[in-house]
Design a protein around this motif. Structure first.
Motif, PDB file in Angstrom:
ATOM      1  N   PRO A   1       0.827  -1.203   0.000  1.00  0.00           N
ATOM      2  CA  PRO A   1       0.000   0.000   0.000  1.00  0.00           C
ATOM      3  C   PRO A   1       0.867   1.261   0.000  1.00  0.00           C
ATOM      4  CG  PRO A   1      -0.087  -1.091   2.134  1.00  0.00           C
ATOM      5  CD  PRO A   1       0.686  -1.975   1.224  1.00  0.00           C
ATOM      6  N   THR A   2       0.462   2.241  -0.804  1.00  0.00           N
ATOM      7  CA  THR A   2       1.175   3.508  -0.880  1.00  0.00           C
ATOM      8  C   THR A   2       0.203   4.653  -0.715  1.00  0.00           C
ATOM      9  OG1 THR A   2       0.916   3.598  -3.273  1.00  0.00           O
ATOM     10  CG2 THR A   2       2.908   2.537  -2.446  1.00  0.00           C
ATOM     11  N   ALA A   3       0.718   5.844  -0.472  1.00  0.00           N
ATOM     12  CA  ALA A   3      -0.110   7.038  -0.337  1.00  0.00           C
ATOM     13  C   ALA A   3       0.681   8.225  -0.858  1.00  0.00           C
ATOM     14  CB  ALA A   3      -0.496   7.265   1.124  1.00  0.00           C
ATOM     15  N   ASP A   4      -0.031   9.242  -1.329  1.00  0.00           N
ATOM     16  CA  ASP A   4       0.612  10.475  -1.762  1.00  0.00           C
ATOM     17  C   ASP A   4       1.014  11.278  -0.537  1.00  0.00           C
ATOM     18  OD1 ASP A   4       0.257   9.886  -4.439  1.00  0.00           O
ATOM     19  OD2 ASP A   4      -1.722  10.834  -4.501  1.00  0.00           O
ATOM     20  N   VAL A   5       2.163  11.926  -0.627  1.00  0.00           N
ATOM     21  CA  VAL A   5       2.671  12.712   0.487  1.00  0.00           C
ATOM     22  C   VAL A   5       2.442  14.182   0.181  1.00  0.00           C
ATOM     23  CG1 VAL A   5       4.716  13.289   1.827  1.00  0.00           C
ATOM     24  CG2 VAL A   5       4.416  10.972   0.968  1.00  0.00           C
ATOM     25  N   LYS A   6       1.866  14.903   1.144  1.00  0.00           N
ATOM     26  CA  LYS A   6       1.622  16.335   0.998  1.00  0.00           C
ATOM     27  C   LYS A   6       2.188  17.054   2.209  1.00  0.00           C
ATOM     28  CE  LYS A   6      -2.577  15.443  -1.550  1.00  0.00           C
ATOM     29  NZ  LYS A   6      -4.023  15.466  -1.544  1.00  0.00           N
ATOM     30  N   ARG A   7       2.809  18.200   1.963  1.00  0.00           N
ATOM     31  CA  ARG A   7       3.359  18.981   3.062  1.00  0.00           C
ATOM     32  C   ARG A   7       2.234  19.860   3.623  1.00  0.00           C
ATOM     33  NH1 ARG A   7       8.599  20.466   4.580  1.00  0.00           N
ATOM     34  NH2 ARG A   7       9.367  19.364   2.750  1.00  0.00           N
ATOM     35  N   LYS A   8       1.856  19.580   4.872  1.00  0.00           N
ATOM     36  CA  LYS A   8       0.830  20.364   5.547  1.00  0.00           C
ATOM     37  C   LYS A   8       0.983  20.164   7.046  1.00  0.00           C
ATOM     38  CE  LYS A   8      -2.829  16.887   5.361  1.00  0.00           C
ATOM     39  NZ  LYS A   8      -4.205  16.625   5.007  1.00  0.00           N
ATOM     40  N   GLU A   9       0.168  20.828   7.806  1.00  0.00           N
ATOM     41  CA  GLU A   9       0.246  20.732   9.262  1.00  0.00           C
ATOM     42  C   GLU A   9      -0.187  19.335   9.708  1.00  0.00           C
ATOM     43  OE1 GLU A   9      -1.495  22.993  13.234  1.00  0.00           O
ATOM     44  OE2 GLU A   9      -2.215  23.557  11.260  1.00  0.00           O
ATOM     45  N   PHE A  10       0.582  18.786  10.618  1.00  0.00           N
ATOM     46  CA  PHE A  10       0.285  17.458  11.145  1.00  0.00           C
ATOM     47  C   PHE A  10      -0.164  17.598  12.586  1.00  0.00           C
ATOM     48  CE2 PHE A  10       1.624  13.584  13.389  1.00  0.00           C
ATOM     49  CZ  PHE A  10       0.913  12.652  12.672  1.00  0.00           C
ATOM     50  N   ILE A  11      -1.370  17.174  12.870  1.00  0.00           N
ATOM     51  CA  ILE A  11      -1.912  17.256  14.221  1.00  0.00           C
ATOM     52  C   ILE A  11      -2.158  15.837  14.705  1.00  0.00           C
ATOM     53  CG2 ILE A  11      -3.795  18.094  15.643  1.00  0.00           C
ATOM     54  CD1 ILE A  11      -4.216  20.290  13.542  1.00  0.00           C
ATOM     55  N   ASP A  12      -1.625  15.542  15.864  1.00  0.00           N
ATOM     56  CA  ASP A  12      -1.788  14.212  16.433  1.00  0.00           C
ATOM     57  C   ASP A  12      -2.205  14.373  17.886  1.00  0.00           C
ATOM     58  OD1 ASP A  12      -1.808  11.487  16.684  1.00  0.00           O
ATOM     59  OD2 ASP A  12       0.353  11.297  16.910  1.00  0.00           O
ATOM     60  N   TYR A  13      -3.158  13.603  18.318  1.00  0.00           N
ATOM     61  CA  TYR A  13      -3.644  13.665  19.691  1.00  0.00           C
ATOM     62  C   TYR A  13      -3.336  12.358  20.390  1.00  0.00           C
ATOM     63  CZ  TYR A  13      -6.314  17.695  18.101  1.00  0.00           C
ATOM     64  OH  TYR A  13      -6.672  18.910  17.593  1.00  0.00           O
ATOM     65  N   LEU A  14      -3.015  12.482  21.672  1.00  0.00           N
ATOM     66  CA  LEU A  14      -2.757  11.313  22.483  1.00  0.00           C
ATOM     67  C   LEU A  14      -3.595  11.435  23.740  1.00  0.00           C
ATOM     68  CD1 LEU A  14      -1.103   8.738  23.071  1.00  0.00           C
ATOM     69  CD2 LEU A  14       0.612  10.205  24.120  1.00  0.00           C
ATOM     70  N   GLU A  15      -4.518  10.515  23.922  1.00  0.00           N
ATOM     71  CA  GLU A  15      -5.385  10.545  25.093  1.00  0.00           C
ATOM     72  C   GLU A  15      -4.783   9.640  26.165  1.00  0.00           C
ATOM     73  OE1 GLU A  15      -9.871   9.171  26.320  1.00  0.00           O
ATOM     74  OE2 GLU A  15      -9.490   9.821  24.267  1.00  0.00           O
ATOM     75  N   VAL A  16      -4.570  10.212  27.329  1.00  0.00           N
ATOM     76  CA  VAL A  16      -3.976   9.473  28.432  1.00  0.00           C
ATOM     77  C   VAL A  16      -4.918   9.579  29.625  1.00  0.00           C
ATOM     78  CG1 VAL A  16      -1.985   9.295  29.964  1.00  0.00           C
ATOM     79  CG2 VAL A  16      -1.663  10.018  27.608  1.00  0.00           C
ATOM     80  N   LYS A  17      -5.221   8.454  30.216  1.00  0.00           N
ATOM     81  CA  LYS A  17      -6.058   8.438  31.412  1.00  0.00           C
ATOM     82  C   LYS A  17      -5.166   8.165  32.605  1.00  0.00           C
ATOM     83  CE  LYS A  17     -10.154   6.940  29.005  1.00  0.00           C
ATOM     84  NZ  LYS A  17     -11.243   5.991  28.900  1.00  0.00           N
ATOM     85  N   GLY A  18      -5.343   8.912  33.643  1.00  0.00           N
ATOM     86  CA  GLY A  18      -4.524   8.705  34.829  1.00  0.00           C
ATOM     87  C   GLY A  18      -4.488   9.956  35.684  1.00  0.00           C
ATOM     88  N   GLU A  19      -3.485  10.056  36.496  1.00  0.00           N
ATOM     89  CA  GLU A  19      -3.356  11.147  37.434  1.00  0.00           C
ATOM     90  C   GLU A  19      -1.936  11.689  37.353  1.00  0.00           C
ATOM     91  OE1 GLU A  19      -3.339  11.104  42.178  1.00  0.00           O
ATOM     92  OE2 GLU A  19      -5.163  10.277  41.283  1.00  0.00           O
ATOM     93  N   ALA A  20      -1.824  13.019  37.349  1.00  0.00           N
ATOM     94  CA  ALA A  20      -0.510  13.663  37.326  1.00  0.00           C
ATOM     95  C   ALA A  20      -0.280  14.348  38.650  1.00  0.00           C
ATOM     96  CB  ALA A  20      -0.438  14.669  36.197  1.00  0.00           C
ATOM     97  N   LYS A  21       0.924  14.238  39.175  1.00  0.00           N
ATOM     98  CA  LYS A  21       1.228  14.822  40.469  1.00  0.00           C
ATOM     99  C   LYS A  21       2.608  15.504  40.384  1.00  0.00           C
ATOM    100  CE  LYS A  21       1.301  13.416  45.308  1.00  0.00           C
ATOM    101  NZ  LYS A  21       1.211  12.275  46.211  1.00  0.00           N
ATOM    102  N   ALA A  22       2.678  16.745  40.866  1.00  0.00           N
ATOM    103  CA  ALA A  22       3.922  17.497  40.805  1.00  0.00           C
ATOM    104  C   ALA A  22       4.913  16.977  41.848  1.00  0.00           C
ATOM    105  CB  ALA A  22       3.654  18.968  41.061  1.00  0.00           C
ATOM    106  N   LEU A  23       6.189  16.889  41.446  1.00  0.00           N
ATOM    107  CA  LEU A  23       7.229  16.487  42.382  1.00  0.00           C
ATOM    108  C   LEU A  23       7.611  17.651  43.282  1.00  0.00           C
ATOM    109  CD1 LEU A  23       9.549  14.415  40.032  1.00  0.00           C
ATOM    110  CD2 LEU A  23       7.938  13.562  41.731  1.00  0.00           C
ATOM    111  N   ARG A  24       7.625  18.848  42.712  1.00  0.00           N
ATOM    112  CA  ARG A  24       7.946  20.067  43.471  1.00  0.00           C
ATOM    113  C   ARG A  24       6.990  21.173  43.057  1.00  0.00           C
ATOM    114  NH1 ARG A  24      13.892  20.944  41.660  1.00  0.00           N
ATOM    115  NH2 ARG A  24      13.413  19.307  40.227  1.00  0.00           N
ATOM    116  N   SER A  25       6.687  22.047  43.964  1.00  0.00           N
ATOM    117  CA  SER A  25       5.922  23.239  43.626  1.00  0.00           C
ATOM    118  C   SER A  25       6.750  24.441  44.051  1.00  0.00           C
ATOM    119  CB  SER A  25       4.551  23.242  44.321  1.00  0.00           C
ATOM    120  OG  SER A  25       4.715  23.238  45.721  1.00  0.00           O
ATOM    121  N   GLY A  26       6.735  25.428  43.253  1.00  0.00           N
ATOM    122  CA  GLY A  26       7.682  26.500  43.503  1.00  0.00           C
ATOM    123  C   GLY A  26       7.087  27.730  43.907  1.00  0.00           C
TER     124      GLY A  26
END
Length: 65
Positions: free
Chosen positions: A40-65
């Motif tokens: 399989p092949t595809a035509d290549v076009k120069r344009k903006e590439f937008i990619d999303y990554l959905e992550v489920k979880g919790e983020a916690k800071a190591l330090r707060s300033g």
């Protein structure tokens, strides 16, 4: 008998190896590899590439300033 006469001369072994490679190559070339031609092949076009990554979880800071 000595070891050389049992295994054949080095020249005969090299010739046998080359012959096996040639015959193997011819055998592989004789078969048509249908999936090999359907890449399989595809035509290549120069344009903006937008990619999303959905992550489920919790983020916690190591330090707060």
């Amino acid at each position: 008998m000595n070891a050389q006469s049992q295994n054949g001369s080095p020249e005969k072994r090299v010739l046998s190896g080359v012959a096996a490679l040639v015959v193997g190559g011819l055998a592989l070339g004789a078969f048509d590899c249908a999936p090999c031609g359907e890449i399989p092949t595809a035509d290549v076009k120069r344009k903006e590439f937008i990619d999303y990554l959905e992550v489920k979880g919790e983020a916690k800071a190591l330090r707060s300033g």
